[in-house]
Enzyme design. Structure first.
Site, PDB file in Angstrom:
ATOM      1  N   ASP A  14     -69.478  87.134 -35.802  1.00 10.88           N
ATOM      2  CA  ASP A  14     -70.632  86.721 -36.594  1.00 10.88           C
ATOM      3  C   ASP A  14     -71.408  85.625 -35.851  1.00 10.88           C
ATOM      4  O   ASP A  14     -70.813  84.679 -35.321  1.00 10.88           O
ATOM      5  CB  ASP A  14     -70.145  86.208 -37.951  1.00 10.88           C
ATOM      6  CG  ASP A  14     -71.275  85.807 -38.871  1.00 10.88           C
ATOM      7  OD1 ASP A  14     -72.023  86.691 -39.302  1.00 10.88           O
ATOM      8  OD2 ASP A  14     -71.395  84.602 -39.148  1.00 10.88           O
ATOM      9  N   GLU A  59     -72.692  89.816 -32.761  1.00 10.50           N
ATOM     10  CA  GLU A  59     -73.953  89.718 -33.488  1.00 10.50           C
ATOM     11  C   GLU A  59     -74.780  88.731 -32.669  1.00 10.50           C
ATOM     12  O   GLU A  59     -74.615  87.523 -32.773  1.00 10.50           O
ATOM     13  CB  GLU A  59     -73.744  89.198 -34.910  1.00 10.50           C
ATOM     14  CG  GLU A  59     -75.042  89.169 -35.704  1.00 10.50           C
ATOM     15  CD  GLU A  59     -74.873  88.557 -37.088  1.00 10.50           C
ATOM     16  OE1 GLU A  59     -75.509  89.064 -38.030  1.00 10.50           O
ATOM     17  OE2 GLU A  59     -74.127  87.583 -37.226  1.00 10.50           O
TER      18      GLU A  59
END
Length: 795
Positions: free
Chosen positions: A423, A479
């Site tokens: 993330d 990401e």
């Protein structure tokens, strides 16, 4: 029944009796002996220990030999043998008939290991406290101790002392009991959404003490090691997947219940699940009454990590039973059972920030242990906030990057996971705080230093992960952006092995399929695996993780239903969530619309799914999109532990003959086609572009039509076309002497004729209806539709 310890250094001759305390308030016998290891002496004391301090003082004045640890044993209590311990490995480690404890803190001046029984933890009472002597229990910046004794039913934490000076980046507080960053299970509350004692949202958290007898039977489980080009990824939420009553499982919302539903994923054609955060987090972090929904607000998504080594205890059916060991085994069982069904397991990991927030946040672990090491700080102690969540993990500090590598290796070797999605991974490429250049870089720096938070061309953490012999063999997905404006899609430092969530694929596909001018060329790049992003850097199509929807944003059904977000139920006056959604409601806003709009929406959903399945790269499906799950236009459902986020198994059954069937058949088709998962980018020797006429693609700004044919070693050749205009079109197909084109997919048709599968009873009749067009190498395409044709030998 009391067991106390003191580590104040004093002198004592070994194997001798101490005198009575001069105050007459100590009554008992004290004997000293040298431990067999030779590292320290242990005193066993029985009797009244209320005035031990006086005893220690007197002994200091009269004895010559050094004693490092005193164990005072009340009658009937078996003592713990306290040894110096080892600085490695960090965390609590079962070995040699005991447990070694080690924790890093570069600035702590005092430390104590606190032990609890579960009953005492609930009562917020320390059962045992072992004060550590820095001359014996500290090596470099690591405090350590080794204990032998009955520890199976106990949990632990630390007290660390030092300077409390936020301006200097230090938050030491000896009154707080801190969670070990290396703890393998976090023991606190055992039931999801239930407040702790005294209705506390943040009751004391402790770590599980490992035992050597806690072996798990993996039944010979080995990594599946699929080539990434062959994956179909499914992003899912453990609790949300089975919590709805229609799941019909015995322990809804748990790892155990996910196992019961793995066959659904197998049927869908998924061979890889990406679990939204299952590291320990506090779902009560945002706890408060939400007047809009009439229920309490929770942190449902879990992007607020407390401990990176621990699986979320409250996602297990057993809670804190057996001090968390059973919960760990339940997660291992999920991984093992997924592998049995040919499904890999990836974890969504959040190494960009923690749940401790900014300077006003709670102190429960990293901040109280070594704040200036674990967080990216400004010169006056302020927290950099590249995560948008209050703090930024100091990823490229040597200690922190080793911590991250240790954590990832643990999940691969001990938990058998197959990879990770990181993330806000761009934070892992930013430079660390320059609090101590000598510590950060290994030597002092002359001249200009790298500014804190600057993007690094070769980030040490990424280099370590990429060259680690264990981690370089698993799936690594970035990401490739963060909340500080660093956007690296196509340019993330990759070492040839990192993939990326391709946000540009998502945005381009949404624009083209809803009929926006100027995206035909960009859409063609997406279909080829985005060579414009990845080819020059030496990567391949399978380094692109293609997705239309994910947890953050509209669902697929809402993408074609709403032009605007509707987040009022979050209690933030609709200010939260993304405003730039690139959605289209197909002519009318909301769910209550005309039949014509409903039909167009279903068509668009099929178009998006076809796009995913015929693109080079790795397709990712978001949980629930396979049956058309709606969140009512809410594109930021992070706080809802309710039907908004729950997979609706009842609606999946309703959709089983419609969109769900279409999705299953499209994933099956992708798996069957050798050409839709290429090792390298397609070239002209097997790929041809077409327009309304064969071999004449239209790349103009106003073009809303894309078609290509691809030779396939299994199917022979496939033809795929997208007409995203509001007008129908008659297309000419490439001539293939000795062959004919046979329709397989047409999204403008209603189910079951949208996919002419082999088991369709009247398939031959449906194909014959196209014969007069196909005999002339023509095919009629309605507006907003896509088709897939297969080349077949002439009868």
């Amino acid at each position: 029944m009391e067991l106390l310890r003191i580590t104040s250094r004093f002198n004592l001759a070994p194997n001798c009796d101490l005198p009575w305390d001069k105050c007459g308030r100590f009554r008992g016998c004290v004997r000293g002996r040298r431990d067999p290891v030779g590292t320290l002496a242990i005193l066993k004391v029985s009797g009244d220990s209320r005035r031990l301090e006086s005893l220690v003082g007197n002994a200091t004045a009269r004895r010559a030999a050094e004693v490092d640890t005193v164990v005072i044993e009340s009658p009937g209590v078996s003592s713990l043998e306290v040894l110096a311990g080892s600085p490695a490995p960090l965390g609590a480690t079962a070995c040699d008939g005991g447990v070694n404890f080690a924790i890093y803190s570069s600035k702590a001046t005092a430390a104590a290991l606190c032990l609890f029984t579960i009953a005492d933890l609930t009562a917020n009472k320390v059962t045992e406290e072992v004060v550590l002597d820095p001359s014996v229990n500290k090596t470099g910046n690591i405090w350590h101790v080794f204990l032998r004794g009955e520890l199976d039913d106990m949990v632990y934490g630390y007290k660390l002392d030092g300077k409390f000076s936020p301006r200097e980046g230090q938050y030491f507080d000896y009154s707080r009991i801190l969670l070990d960053p290396y703890a393998k299970a976090v023991i606190s509350r055992g039931e999801y959404g239930v407040l702790g004692p005294g209705e506390d949202c943040w009751p004391q958290m402790t770590g599980m003490i490992p035992i050597s007898s806690n072996e798990f039977d993996w039944e010979g489980d080995l990594p599946l090691q699929y080539h990434q080009k062959d994956l179909v990824v499914y992003e899912m939420h453990v609790r949300g997947f089975t919590k709805h009553e229609s799941s019909g499982t015995d322990s809804p919302g748990t790892y155990l219940s996910v196992i019961k539903k793995l066959d659904h994923l197998k049927e869908l054609g998924v061979n890889c699940i990406e679990l939204m955060p299952i590291h320990e987090f506090n779902e009560l972090e945002y706890f408060g009454y939400n007047s809009v929904l009439g229920e309490n607000k929770l942190n449902f998504w879990g992007y607020s990590t407390i401990n990176y080594f621990s699986p979320m205890i409250r996602y297990s059916s057993v809670g804190i039973a057996n001090c968390g060991r059973d919960a760990i085994n339940e997660f291992k069982t999920l991984v093992k059972e997924a592998h049995k069904r040919g499904i890999e397991v990836l974890l969504d990991v959040v190494f960009n920030h923690t749940a401790e927030g900014n300077e006003n946040g709670p102190i429960f672990s990293f901040r109280g242990i070594d704040n200036s090491t674990y967080y990216t700080l400004a010169p006056k102690g302020e927290f950099y906030n590249y995560s948008g969540c209050g703090n930024t993990f100091n990823c490229n500090h040597p200690v922190v990057r080793q911590f991250i590598v240790d954590c990832l290796r643990y999940w691969v070797t001990e938990m058998h996971v197959d990879g990770f999605r990181f993330d806000l991974a761009s934070i892992m490429t930013r430079s660390s705080s320059l609090w101590d250049p000598m510590n950060v870089y290994g030597n002092t720096i002359d001249g200009d230093m790298v500014t804190t938070g600057s993007p690094l061309a070769n980030p040490p953490l990424i280099e370590m992960i990429s060259n680690d012999p264990i981690l370089c063999k698993v799936k690594l997905i970035a990401e490739a952006w963060d909340a500080g404006g660093l956007y690296q899609v196509g340019s993330f430092p990759h070492w040839g092995i990192w993939s990326e969530w391709n946000g540009k694929y998502r945005d381009t596909a949404r624009q083209f399929i809803k009929g926006t001018d100027g995206f035909s060329g960009a859409f063609a790049q997406c279909l080829c695996g985005s060579p414009n992003l990845y080819q020059e850097g030496g990567r391949k199509p399978w380094h692109s993780i293609n997705f239309i929807c994910a947890h953050d944003g509209f669902t697929l059904a809402d993408l074609v239903t709403y032009n605007n977000k509707y987040n009022m139920s979050n209690g933030e006056d609709n200010r939260d969530g993304e405003n730039h959604n690139l959605s289209w409601n197909c002519g009318e806003e909301g769910e209550f619309v005309s039949i014509a709009v409903r039909r167009l929406r279903k068509r668009q959903m099929r178009n998006f799914f076809v796009c995913l399945m015929v693109s080079q790269g790795v397709p990712m499906i978001y949980m629930g999109d396979e049956y058309g799950h709606t969140k009512g236009g809410n594109n930021n459902t992070y706080c809802h532990d309710n039907y908004i986020n729950y997979f609706r198994w009842d609606r999946k059954q309703e959709s089983s003959s419609d969109f769900y069937r279409f999705c299953c058949l499209m994933t099956k088709f992708r798996h069957e086609c050798e050409s839709l998962g290429l090792v390298d980018f397609p070239t002209a020797d097997r790929l041809q572009w077409h327009g309304h006429q064969p071999g004449k693609p239209d790349w103009s700004e106003t073009s809303r039509f894309i078609a290509f044919s691809m030779s396939d070693l299994v199917k022979g050749e496939i033809y795929v076309a997208f007409n995203t205009s509001h007008l129908p079109v008659m297309i000419s197909l490439p001539k293939r002497p000795g062959y004919r084109w046979e329709p397989l997919v047409d999204t403008s048709k209603t189910a079951p004729y949208d996919f002419l599968s082999d088991d369709l009873p009247d398939r031959a009749v449906a194909i014959k209806q196209y014969a007069h067009f196909l005999d002339s190498n023509l095919y009629p395409m309605l507006s907003y539709s896509s088709i897939v044709l297969i080349r077949q030998p002439d009868a």
